[in-house]
Design a protein around this motif. Structure first.
Motif, mmCIF file in Angstrom:
data_model
loop_
_atom_site.group_PDB
_atom_site.id
_atom_site.type_symbol
_atom_site.label_atom_id
_atom_site.label_comp_id
_atom_site.label_asym_id
_atom_site.label_seq_id
_atom_site.Cartn_x
_atom_site.Cartn_y
_atom_site.Cartn_z
ATOM 1 N N HIS A 13 0.835 -1.200 0.000
ATOM 2 C CA HIS A 13 0.000 0.000 0.000
ATOM 3 C C HIS A 13 0.873 1.255 0.000
ATOM 4 N N GLU A 14 1.956 1.238 0.777
ATOM 5 C CA GLU A 14 2.873 2.381 0.795
ATOM 6 C C GLU A 14 3.501 2.594 -0.583
ATOM 7 N N GLU A 15 3.851 1.489 -1.238
ATOM 8 C CA GLU A 15 4.441 1.594 -2.576
ATOM 9 C C GLU A 15 3.444 2.171 -3.566
ATOM 10 N N ALA A 16 2.193 1.728 -3.482
ATOM 11 C CA ALA A 16 1.162 2.252 -4.376
ATOM 12 C C ALA A 16 0.885 3.725 -4.085
ATOM 13 N N GLU A 17 0.947 4.115 -2.816
ATOM 14 C CA GLU A 17 0.758 5.530 -2.463
ATOM 15 C C GLU A 17 1.862 6.394 -3.058
ATOM 16 N N ARG A 18 3.100 5.893 -3.014
ATOM 17 C CA ARG A 18 4.213 6.655 -3.602
ATOM 18 C C ARG A 18 3.998 6.830 -5.106
ATOM 19 N N LEU A 19 3.506 5.798 -5.757
ATOM 20 C CA LEU A 19 3.225 5.916 -7.195
ATOM 21 C C LEU A 19 2.127 6.941 -7.440
ATOM 22 N N ALA A 20 1.090 6.928 -6.599
ATOM 23 C CA ALA A 20 0.001 7.898 -6.761
ATOM 24 C C ALA A 20 0.514 9.320 -6.597
ATOM 25 N N VAL A 21 1.391 9.532 -5.625
ATOM 26 C CA VAL A 21 1.970 10.862 -5.417
ATOM 27 C C VAL A 21 2.797 11.273 -6.632
ATOM 28 N N SER A 22 3.567 10.333 -7.161
ATOM 29 C CA SER A 22 4.404 10.624 -8.328
ATOM 30 C C SER A 22 3.549 11.011 -9.529
ATOM 31 N N LEU A 23 2.457 10.290 -9.752
ATOM 32 C CA LEU A 23 1.578 10.605 -10.876
ATOM 33 C C LEU A 23 0.885 11.948 -10.665
ATOM 34 N N ARG A 24 0.493 12.219 -9.438
ATOM 35 C CA ARG A 24 -0.165 13.498 -9.162
ATOM 36 C C ARG A 24 0.792 14.664 -9.403
ATOM 37 N N GLU A 25 2.052 14.484 -8.993
ATOM 38 C CA GLU A 25 3.049 15.535 -9.225
ATOM 39 C C GLU A 25 3.317 15.712 -10.714
ATOM 40 N N ALA A 26 3.332 14.606 -11.461
ATOM 41 C CA ALA A 26 3.549 14.700 -12.910
ATOM 42 C C ALA A 26 2.418 15.486 -13.573
ATOM 43 N N GLU A 27 1.178 15.249 -13.140
ATOM 44 C CA GLU A 27 0.054 15.990 -13.687
ATOM 45 C C GLU A 27 0.145 17.473 -13.324
ATOM 46 N N ALA A 28 0.579 17.756 -12.072
ATOM 47 C CA ALA A 28 0.716 19.155 -11.652
ATOM 48 C C ALA A 28 1.782 19.863 -12.480
ATOM 49 N N ARG A 29 2.902 19.178 -12.730
ATOM 50 C CA ARG A 29 3.959 19.780 -13.544
ATOM 51 C C ARG A 29 3.470 20.044 -14.956
ATOM 52 N N ARG A 30 2.700 19.124 -15.513
ATOM 53 C CA ARG A 30 2.184 19.317 -16.865
ATOM 54 C C ARG A 30 1.236 20.506 -16.914
ATOM 55 N N GLN A 31 0.416 20.656 -15.888
ATOM 56 C CA GLN A 31 -0.498 21.800 -15.839
ATOM 57 C C GLN A 31 0.281 23.112 -15.742
ATOM 58 N N GLU A 32 1.322 23.132 -14.889
ATOM 59 C CA GLU A 32 2.133 24.343 -14.751
ATOM 60 C C GLU A 32 2.839 24.685 -16.059
ATOM 61 N N THR A 33 3.331 23.655 -16.752
ATOM 62 C CA THR A 33 3.999 23.884 -18.032
ATOM 63 C C THR A 33 3.041 24.484 -19.049
ATOM 64 N N HIS A 34 1.824 23.993 -19.073
ATOM 65 C CA HIS A 34 0.837 24.527 -20.020
ATOM 66 C C HIS A 34 0.477 25.975 -19.661
ATOM 67 N N THR A 35 0.415 26.261 -18.357
ATOM 68 C CA THR A 35 0.129 27.637 -17.943
ATOM 69 C C THR A 35 1.228 28.580 -18.401
ATOM 70 N N ARG A 36 2.483 28.169 -18.198
ATOM 71 C CA ARG A 36 3.605 29.011 -18.638
ATOM 72 C C ARG A 36 3.600 29.180 -20.148
ATOM 73 N N TYR A 37 3.228 28.141 -20.859
ATOM 74 C CA TYR A 37 3.159 28.236 -22.328
ATOM 75 C C TYR A 37 2.115 29.262 -22.746
ATOM 76 N N LEU A 38 0.955 29.236 -22.113
ATOM 77 C CA LEU A 38 -0.095 30.190 -22.462
ATOM 78 C C LEU A 38 0.292 31.599 -22.058
ATOM 79 N N GLU A 39 0.961 31.736 -20.913
ATOM 80 C CA GLU A 39 1.411 33.051 -20.486
ATOM 81 C C GLU A 39 2.446 33.633 -21.469
ATOM 82 N N GLY A 40 3.341 32.776 -21.943
ATOM 83 C CA GLY A 40 4.345 33.223 -22.891
ATOM 84 C C GLY A 40 3.764 33.556 -24.238
ATOM 85 N N ARG A 41 2.628 32.962 -24.560
ATOM 86 C CA ARG A 41 1.992 33.227 -25.858
ATOM 87 C C ARG A 41 1.122 34.478 -25.838
ATOM 88 N N ALA A 42 0.781 34.912 -24.604
ATOM 89 C CA ALA A 42 -0.110 36.071 -24.493
ATOM 90 C C ALA A 42 0.606 37.355 -24.917
#
Length: 206
Positions: A177-206
């Motif tokens: 369960h601890e191992e699966a939780e670490r994977l869930a955290v890793s995936l959540r962080e990856a999604e957050a990074r992707r969202q931040e990257t898209h935000t910066r892309y849109l800001e740079g395009r504005a």
């Protein structure tokens, strides 16, 4: 001429060497019609054809069509979801002590969420290590832990006073369960990074 020879002949007709040689050969025919080549026009035409074929660029080999890695991972995930369904069916038929059963319920609930295509399918399709970790848990770790407990419990009944096997099972399920939780955290962080990257892309395009 067999089919193979006919196909090779067609490929030759479409080749760069034949096209370049034919173009030069047409120049030779033009010289013939204007009288420049004289009586040696067959030699001139053949020579120009050969020269054109020699200077033509080599044929480009087609680039191998390798499968898309994300498509491969998506297919692996689909197979893994099917195996997870079979694992759940197996676990429904196994009787476990309440504490171990509670830990198993928590673990399978987390694995269900991780394998949900609407929740993590897209991000998992780009994470081969995550797919491998889930595959190992579903296909090896969980069934082995439960099956080992079932077999060991039978022997414990014959040897009273031995350490209860459910303690090992509870610990194993907790670690998984601890191992699966670490994977869930890793995936959540990856999604957050992707969202931040898209935000910066849109800001740079504005």
């Amino acid at each position: 001429m067999g089919i193979g020879g006919f196909l090779r002949f067609l490929r030759f007709l479409e080749s760069r060497k034949n096209i370049a040689g034919s173009a030069c050969g047409l120049v030779g025919l033009g010289l013939t019609f204007t009288g420049v080549a004289g009586p040696y026009w067959p030699v001139v035409v053949a020579g120009l054809y050969g020269a054109g074929a020699l200077i033509a660029p080599p044929e480009r080999q087609p680039v191998p069509d390798f499968p898309d890695p994300s498509a491969q991972l998506s297919a692996q995930l689909d197979e893994l979801r099917g195996d997870f369904g079979r694992l759940l069916t197996y676990l429904e038929g196994v009787e476990l002590p309440p504490a171990a059963d509670g830990r198993l319920t928590e673990l399978t609930g987390l694995l269900t969420a991780l394998l949900d295509p609407d929740w993590s399918g897209e991000v998992l399709a780009t994470d081969p290590e995550g797919v491998h970790a889930l595959s190992r848990a579903v296909r090896q770790d969980v069934p082995e832990a439960v099956d080992t407990f079932v077999r060991t419990r039978w022997w414990t009944r014959l040897t009273p006073g031995a350490e209860p096997p459910e303690r090992h099972l509870e610990r194993q399920l907790g670690l998984l369960h601890e191992e699966a939780e670490r994977l869930a955290v890793s995936l959540r962080e990856a999604e957050a990074r992707r969202q931040e990257t898209h935000t910066r892309y849109l800001e740079g395009r504005a």
